[in-house]
Design an enzyme around this catalytic site. Structure first.
Site, PDB file in Angstrom:
ATOM      1  N   ASP A  58       0.868  -1.171   0.000  1.00 37.31           N
ATOM      2  CA  ASP A  58       0.000   0.000   0.000  1.00 37.31           C
ATOM      3  C   ASP A  58       0.909   1.226   0.000  1.00 37.31           C
ATOM      4  OD1 ASP A  58      -1.738   2.203   1.092  1.00 37.31           O
ATOM      5  OD2 ASP A  58      -3.183   0.553   1.143  1.00 37.31           O
ATOM      6  N   GLY A  82      -4.757   5.191  -6.459  1.00 37.17           N
ATOM      7  CA  GLY A  82      -5.851   5.972  -5.896  1.00 37.17           C
ATOM      8  C   GLY A  82      -7.164   5.274  -6.183  1.00 37.17           C
ATOM      9  N   LYS A  84     -11.163   5.755  -7.490  1.00 35.95           N
ATOM     10  CA  LYS A  84     -11.649   6.676  -8.528  1.00 35.95           C
ATOM     11  C   LYS A  84     -13.161   6.660  -8.766  1.00 35.95           C
ATOM     12  CE  LYS A  84     -10.912   3.347 -12.237  1.00 35.95           C
ATOM     13  NZ  LYS A  84     -10.504   3.055 -13.583  1.00 35.95           N
ATOM     14  N   SER A 124      -7.411  14.928 -12.333  1.00 39.61           N
ATOM     15  CA  SER A 124      -8.604  14.665 -13.141  1.00 39.61           C
ATOM     16  C   SER A 124      -9.292  15.968 -13.524  1.00 39.61           C
ATOM     17  CB  SER A 124      -9.557  13.811 -12.304  1.00 39.61           C
ATOM     18  OG  SER A 124     -10.823  13.789 -12.899  1.00 39.61           O
ATOM     19  N   TYR A 148     -14.300  12.667  -4.377  1.00 37.38           N
ATOM     20  CA  TYR A 148     -13.220  12.165  -5.244  1.00 37.38           C
ATOM     21  C   TYR A 148     -12.464  13.346  -5.869  1.00 37.38           C
ATOM     22  CZ  TYR A 148     -10.941  10.539  -9.492  1.00 37.38           C
ATOM     23  OH  TYR A 148     -10.011  10.334 -10.491  1.00 37.38           O
ATOM     24  N   LYS A 152      -8.494  14.935  -5.269  1.00 35.99           N
ATOM     25  CA  LYS A 152      -7.495  15.231  -6.305  1.00 35.99           C
ATOM     26  C   LYS A 152      -6.996  16.674  -6.176  1.00 35.99           C
ATOM     27  CE  LYS A 152      -7.293  11.302  -8.316  1.00 35.99           C
ATOM     28  NZ  LYS A 152      -6.049  10.534  -8.294  1.00 35.99           N
ATOM     29  N   ASN A 178     -11.490  11.801 -20.291  1.00 38.95           N
ATOM     30  CA  ASN A 178     -12.117  10.475 -20.129  1.00 38.95           C
ATOM     31  C   ASN A 178     -11.311   9.385 -20.838  1.00 38.95           C
ATOM     32  OD1 ASN A 178     -14.254  12.399 -19.417  1.00 38.95           O
ATOM     33  ND2 ASN A 178     -15.529  10.587 -19.274  1.00 38.95           N
ATOM     34  N   LEU A 199     -19.194   4.773 -19.308  1.00 35.37           N
ATOM     35  CA  LEU A 199     -19.882   4.463 -20.564  1.00 35.37           C
ATOM     36  C   LEU A 199     -19.212   3.349 -21.381  1.00 35.37           C
ATOM     37  CD1 LEU A 199     -22.138   5.169 -22.564  1.00 35.37           C
ATOM     38  CD2 LEU A 199     -20.581   6.846 -23.571  1.00 35.37           C
TER      39      LEU A 199
HETATM   40  P1  NAD Z   1      -7.257   1.805 -11.550  1.00 30.48           P
HETATM   41  O1  NAD Z   1      -8.143   1.576 -10.374  1.00 30.48           O
HETATM   42  O2  NAD Z   1      -7.323   0.870 -12.688  1.00 30.48           O
HETATM   43  O3  NAD Z   1      -5.729   1.891 -11.071  1.00 30.48           O
HETATM   44  C1  NAD Z   1      -5.355   2.364  -9.806  1.00 30.48           C
HETATM   45  C2  NAD Z   1      -4.401   1.354  -9.205  1.00 30.48           C
HETATM   46  O4  NAD Z   1      -3.980   1.817  -7.924  1.00 30.48           O
HETATM   47  C3  NAD Z   1      -5.060  -0.014  -8.990  1.00 30.48           C
HETATM   48  O5  NAD Z   1      -4.216  -1.003  -9.537  1.00 30.48           O
HETATM   49  C4  NAD Z   1      -5.169  -0.149  -7.477  1.00 30.48           C
HETATM   50  O6  NAD Z   1      -5.055  -1.480  -7.055  1.00 30.48           O
HETATM   51  C5  NAD Z   1      -4.022   0.735  -7.011  1.00 30.48           C
HETATM   52  N1  NAD Z   1      -4.192   1.338  -5.685  1.00 30.48           N
HETATM   53  C6  NAD Z   1      -5.247   2.058  -5.222  1.00 30.48           C
HETATM   54  N2  NAD Z   1      -5.000   2.481  -3.975  1.00 30.48           N
HETATM   55  C7  NAD Z   1      -3.756   2.049  -3.654  1.00 30.48           C
HETATM   56  C8  NAD Z   1      -2.943   2.187  -2.512  1.00 30.48           C
HETATM   57  N3  NAD Z   1      -3.355   2.841  -1.427  1.00 30.48           N
HETATM   58  N4  NAD Z   1      -1.721   1.631  -2.527  1.00 30.48           N
HETATM   59  C9  NAD Z   1      -1.275   0.929  -3.609  1.00 30.48           C
HETATM   60  N5  NAD Z   1      -2.005   0.768  -4.715  1.00 30.48           N
HETATM   61  C10 NAD Z   1      -3.231   1.321  -4.737  1.00 30.48           C
HETATM   62  O7  NAD Z   1      -7.531   3.301 -12.019  1.00 30.48           O
HETATM   63  P2  NAD Z   1      -6.982   4.062 -13.312  1.00 30.48           P
HETATM   64  O8  NAD Z   1      -8.142   4.315 -14.191  1.00 30.48           O
HETATM   65  O9  NAD Z   1      -5.780   3.406 -13.838  1.00 30.48           O
HETATM   66  O10 NAD Z   1      -6.590   5.441 -12.653  1.00 30.48           O
HETATM   67  C11 NAD Z   1      -5.259   5.751 -12.247  1.00 30.48           C
HETATM   68  C12 NAD Z   1      -5.263   7.115 -11.597  1.00 30.48           C
HETATM   69  O11 NAD Z   1      -5.789   8.069 -12.510  1.00 30.48           O
HETATM   70  C13 NAD Z   1      -6.143   7.192 -10.349  1.00 30.48           C
HETATM   71  O12 NAD Z   1      -5.478   7.986  -9.396  1.00 30.48           O
HETATM   72  C14 NAD Z   1      -7.398   7.882 -10.841  1.00 30.48           C
HETATM   73  O13 NAD Z   1      -8.039   8.615  -9.831  1.00 30.48           O
HETATM   74  C15 NAD Z   1      -6.843   8.801 -11.915  1.00 30.48           C
HETATM   75  N6  NAD Z   1      -7.841   9.149 -12.951  1.00 30.48           N
HETATM   76  C16 NAD Z   1      -8.482   8.144 -13.624  1.00 30.48           C
HETATM   77  C17 NAD Z   1      -9.457   8.466 -14.569  1.00 30.48           C
HETATM   78  C18 NAD Z   1     -10.216   7.395 -15.297  1.00 30.48           C
HETATM   79  O14 NAD Z   1     -11.297   7.684 -15.831  1.00 30.48           O
HETATM   80  N7  NAD Z   1      -9.739   6.171 -15.390  1.00 30.48           N
HETATM   81  C19 NAD Z   1      -9.730   9.813 -14.857  1.00 30.48           C
HETATM   82  C20 NAD Z   1      -9.036  10.803 -14.166  1.00 30.48           C
HETATM   83  C21 NAD Z   1      -8.083  10.454 -13.213  1.00 30.48           C
HETATM   84  N1  UDP Z   2     -23.533   7.363 -19.578  1.00 29.51           N
HETATM   85  C1  UDP Z   2     -24.707   6.764 -19.994  1.00 29.51           C
HETATM   86  N2  UDP Z   2     -24.931   5.456 -19.626  1.00 29.51           N
HETATM   87  C2  UDP Z   2     -24.051   4.743 -18.881  1.00 29.51           C
HETATM   88  C3  UDP Z   2     -22.844   5.361 -18.462  1.00 29.51           C
HETATM   89  C4  UDP Z   2     -22.618   6.682 -18.836  1.00 29.51           C
HETATM   90  O1  UDP Z   2     -25.525   7.383 -20.668  1.00 29.51           O
HETATM   91  O2  UDP Z   2     -24.334   3.581 -18.558  1.00 29.51           O
HETATM   92  C5  UDP Z   2     -23.241   8.766 -19.989  1.00 29.51           C
HETATM   93  C6  UDP Z   2     -23.080   9.719 -18.816  1.00 29.51           C
HETATM   94  O3  UDP Z   2     -24.303  10.262 -18.424  1.00 29.51           O
HETATM   95  C7  UDP Z   2     -22.127  10.760 -19.422  1.00 29.51           C
HETATM   96  C8  UDP Z   2     -21.280   9.958 -20.416  1.00 29.51           C
HETATM   97  O4  UDP Z   2     -22.013   8.772 -20.686  1.00 29.51           O
HETATM   98  O5  UDP Z   2     -22.852  11.717 -20.152  1.00 29.51           O
HETATM   99  C9  UDP Z   2     -19.908   9.565 -19.859  1.00 29.51           C
HETATM  100  O6  UDP Z   2     -20.091   8.930 -18.608  1.00 29.51           O
HETATM  101  P1  UDP Z   2     -18.856   8.286 -17.825  1.00 29.51           P
HETATM  102  O7  UDP Z   2     -19.392   7.762 -16.525  1.00 29.51           O
HETATM  103  O8  UDP Z   2     -18.147   7.340 -18.714  1.00 29.51           O
HETATM  104  O9  UDP Z   2     -17.867   9.510 -17.575  1.00 29.51           O
HETATM  105  P2  UDP Z   2     -18.019  10.777 -16.594  1.00 29.51           P
HETATM  106  O10 UDP Z   2     -19.464  11.151 -16.531  1.00 29.51           O
HETATM  107  O11 UDP Z   2     -17.481  10.332 -15.289  1.00 29.51           O
HETATM  108  O12 UDP Z   2     -17.215  11.837 -17.237  1.00 29.51           O
END
Ligand code: NAD
Ligand code: UDP
Length: 340
Positions: A58, A82, A84, A124, A148, A152, A178, A199
Site C-alpha cells: 500500500d 488511488g 476513482k 482529473s 473524489y 485530487k 475520459n 460508458l
Molecule cells: P485503476 O483503479 O485501474 O488503477 C489504480 C491502481 O492503484 C489499482 O491497480 C489499485 O489497485 C491501485 N491502488 C489504489 N489504492 C492504492 C494504494 N493505497 N496503494 C497501492 N495501490 C493502490 O484506475 P486508473 O483508471 O488506472 O486510474 C489511475 C489514476 O488516474 C487514479 O489515481 C485515478 O483517480 C486517476 N484518474 C483516472 C481516470 C479514469 O477515468 N480512469 C480519470 C481521471 C483520473
Molecule cells: N452514460 C450513460 N450510460 C451509462 C454510463 C454513462 O448514458 O451507462 C453517460 C453519462 O451520463 C455521461 C457519459 O455517458 O454523459 C460519460 O459517462 P462516464 O461515466 O463514462 O464519464 P463521466 O461522466 O465520469 O465523465
C-alpha cells in the site's frame, strides 16, 4: 531513467508501463491490487518480452515505499495509486481522503526522505466542476462536485506548496479527461469490478451480451444529440502524455498542471454508433433519467500540453472502440479457455 509507478498494475498505469519500458526506461511497479489483478503482470510480460518488478504494498506504507525508492535507485515517480469511483466517494468520503490524500502524503514523505523529487501525479478534469466556460483551460476555476474530485484537488494543492518550498521539486499534475480504449495487443485494458459505471466498459459488456441494454442517462441536454458529451481520450495517448511530462520535467523544475484530453467532445449516441459500426453488433438502448451530478458537456483546452509537453492525442474514436472491443474479445476467449 528508473521510474516507479504506484498503482502500476491498474488501467492507466499498466499502459504507461508499456510505453515507458518500450522507450528504454527501467520501470518498477507498486500496487496493493485493491482494484487490479496480479495477472496483469503476466500480460505485461507477454507484451514486453520481459518481467517488470512489482512490489505488493500500500502506498501508505511509507517505509516500504522508501525502501523501494532506494533499492531500485528511482529517479522519478508517477503516482497513479488511488480510488476513482465518484459515487463511492460520496458514500464513503473518509475512504477516499484516506487513500488518495493520505496515500499521496505518505509517498511524498518517502520521496523527501530519499531525495527523489520528480513526480507526475494523476489528477482529473473533475477538479474543475461546473464549467464557467468551455473548453476548460488550466486556469479555469476549480470547484469539485464530489469528494473524489476534492481529494485530487487537495493533492494538487499540497504539490504546489511543496514545489514552492523547495526548488528541487519537479512536479506535473496531469488532469485527465475520459480515458478509454486498450493496448493494441488486447492483452491489457480496463477491467472494472462488477457492473461498470462508465460508458465505454458498459457498452462493451452490452455488445458482448453480458448486460442486456445500455441506459442512456438523459436525452434532453443542450448538446448536439441531447446526450451528455465528454472528451474521450485513448489510454495509449494518455500513457504517452506521461512520458512527455517526464521529458518536460527533465529540463524544467517547479510545479505545473496540464490537461490531457483531445479537445473534442462526443455524445453517447456517437459512441454507440461508432461501436456498432466497428463490431457489427447492435447495442440495445433505453433512455433513462439524467444521472445525479452529471454535467451536460465538457472538454479540454489542449494548448498547454502541446506547447509545454509537445504532446497531442493522436488516436481517434474508431481506435478507441476497436481496441476496447479487442480487449473484451480476448478476455472472453481467455475466460472460455480456462473454463474448459
Ligand atoms: P485503476 O483503479 O485501474 O488503477 C489504480 C491502481 O492503484 C489499482 O491497480 C489499485 O489497485 C491501485 N491502488 C489504489 N489504492 C492504492 C494504494 N493505497 N496503494 C497501492 N495501490 C493502490 O484506475 P486508473 O483508471 O488506472 O486510474 C489511475 C489514476 O488516474 C487514479 O489515481 C485515478 O483517480 C486517476 N484518474 C483516472 C481516470 C479514469 O477515468 N480512469 C480519470 C481521471 C483520473
Ligand atoms: N452514460 C450513460 N450510460 C451509462 C454510463 C454513462 O448514458 O451507462 C453517460 C453519462 O451520463 C455521461 C457519459 O455517458 O454523459 C460519460 O459517462 P462516464 O461515466 O463514462 O464519464 P463521466 O461522466 O465520469 O465523465
Amino acid at each position: 531513467m528508473n521510474i516507479l509507478l504506484t498503482g502500476g498494475t491498474g488501467y492507466i498505469g499498466s499502459h504507461t508501463a508499456v510505453v515507458l519500458s518500450q522507450a528504454g526506461h527501467e520501470v518498477v511497479l507498486l500496487d496493493n491490487f485493491c482494484n487490479s489483478s496480479p495477472s496483469v503482470l503476466e500480460r505485461l510480460e507477454k507484451i514486453l518480452g520481459k518481467a517488470l518488478p512489482c512490489i505488493e504494498a500500500d502506498v501508505r506504507e511509507t517505509d516500504v515505499v522508501e525502501k523501494v525508492l532506494r533499492e531500485y535507485k528511482i529517479d522519478a515517480v508517477i503516482h497513479f495509486a488511488g480510488l476513482k469511483a465518484v459515487s463511492e466517494s460520496v458514500a464513503n468520503p473518509v475512504l477516499y481522503y484516506a487513500n488518495n490524500v493520505q496515500g499521496s502524503i505518505s509517498l511524498l514523505q518517502a520521496m523527501q526522505e530519499v531525495d527523489v523529487k520528480t513526480l507526475v501525479f494523476s489528477s482529473s478534469a473533475t477538479v474543475y466542476g461546473e464549467p464557467q466556460y468551455l473548453p476548460y483551460d488550466e486556469d479555469h476555476p476549480t470547484k469539485p462536485m464530489n469528494p473524489y474530485g476534492q481529494s485530487k484537488l487537495q493533492v494538487e494543492e499540497i504539490l504546489r506548496d511543496l514545489a514552492a518550498s523547495d526548488s528541487k521539486w519537479r512536479i506535473t499534475s496531469l488532469r485527465y479527461f475520459n480515458p478509454v480504449g486498450a493496448h493494441e495487443s488486447g492483452l491489457i485494458g480496463e477491467e472494472p469490478n462488477g457492473i461498470p459505471n462508465n460508458l465505454m466498459p458498459y457498452v462493451v459488456k452490452v455488445a458482448s451480451g453480458e448486460l442486456p441494454h445500455l441506459n442512456i442517462f438523459g436525452d434532453d441536454y443542450e448538446t448536439l444529440d441531447g446526450t451528455g458529451e465528454r472528451d474521450y481520450i485513448h489510454v495509449m495517448d494518455l500513457a504517452e502524455g506521461h512520458m512527455a511530462a517526464l521529458h518536460f520535467q527533465n529540463v524544467n523544475a517547479g510545479s505545473n498542471v496540464v490537461n490531457l484530453g483531445t479537445g473534442k467532445s462526443s455524445g453517447v449516441l456517437e459512441i454507440v454508433k461508432a461501436f456498432e459500426n466497428i463490431t457489427g453488433k447492435v447495442i440495445p438502448l433505453q433512455f433513462a433519467p439524467r444521472r445525479a451530478g452529471d454535467l451536460p458537456i465538457y472538454f479540454a483546452q489542449t494548448g498547454l500540453a502541446k506547447e509545454q509537453l509537445h504532446w497531442v492525442a493522436k488516436r481517434n474514436l474508431i481506435e478507441m472502440c476497436e481496441s476496447s472491443w479487442k480487449f473484451q474479445e480476448l478476455q472472453g476467449h481467455v475466460k472460455g479457455e480456462s473454463e474448459n
